[in-house]
Design an enzyme around this catalytic site. Sequence first.
Site, PDB file in Angstrom:
ATOM      1  N   HIS A   1      -3.139  51.805  92.040  1.00 55.04           N
ATOM      2  CA  HIS A   1      -2.285  52.939  92.399  1.00 55.04           C
ATOM      3  C   HIS A   1      -1.926  53.801  91.196  1.00 55.04           C
ATOM      4  CE1 HIS A   1      -0.730  49.710  95.367  1.00 55.04           C
ATOM      5  NE2 HIS A   1      -1.727  50.376  95.942  1.00 55.04           N
TER       6      HIS A   1
ATOM      7  N   TYR B   1       8.834  45.905  88.476  1.00 51.35           N
ATOM      8  CA  TYR B   1       8.355  47.148  87.857  1.00 51.35           C
ATOM      9  C   TYR B   1       9.538  48.044  87.514  1.00 51.35           C
ATOM     10  CZ  TYR B   1       4.361  46.394  91.133  1.00 51.35           C
ATOM     11  OH  TYR B   1       3.334  45.902  91.879  1.00 51.35           O
TER      12      TYR B   1
ATOM     13  N   ASP C   1      -4.991  50.064 100.633  1.00 50.62           N
ATOM     14  CA  ASP C   1      -5.723  49.770  99.401  1.00 50.62           C
ATOM     15  C   ASP C   1      -7.219  49.618  99.664  1.00 50.62           C
ATOM     16  OD1 ASP C   1      -3.397  49.928  97.955  1.00 50.62           O
ATOM     17  OD2 ASP C   1      -3.196  47.777  97.628  1.00 50.62           O
TER      18      ASP C   1
END
Length: 183
Positions: free
Chosen positions: A62, A132, A168
């Site tokens: 991504h 993250y 994905d």
Amino acid sequence: MKINTTPISDLMVIESTPHTDLRGAFARLFCDNELAPVIGRRRIVQINHSTTSTVGTIRGLHFQHPPHAEMKLVRCLKGRVWDVAIDLRRDSPTFLNWYAQELAADNHRMMVIPEGFAHGFQTLEPDSEVFYLTTAHYMPNAEGGVRFDDPRLGVKWPLKAGCLSVKDAAHPLLDEGFHGIFL
């Protein structure tokens, strides 16, 4: 915190040193003073946490298009993952090169993935958790992706690809017309 460079400019691996005693351990996960050489004038605006139950699962690859491109600071809090960053920056000397690092709860490493890179990971242990820090808010209209098995990239995943999201799995292969992201 120790800042380590990689063969790809601006992509770094940070190592934290835990302090241990009879109670357990303490480690600093983020310090804006110590990471100022890496983060510069950016600021962390979003914190994300993912859990992945199945070994071999791939999340990614991504990125966000400018002007919403983001720097990510990625750390594994539980389990182990193979963390991958791919340089998509137009005119970069390492354009389409990739770098991977095993991130694990016990190795205290964090990947710093700059703007203009695609990012993803594969779980190496069940119930792995990834944390993250990002410098841009998620913008659905700015998201982009690259397929994990794109032959033009040649990423060497340690395990056979397991579970993938529908999104994905549908990321496009890079064609010869892809000249990178202009930041």
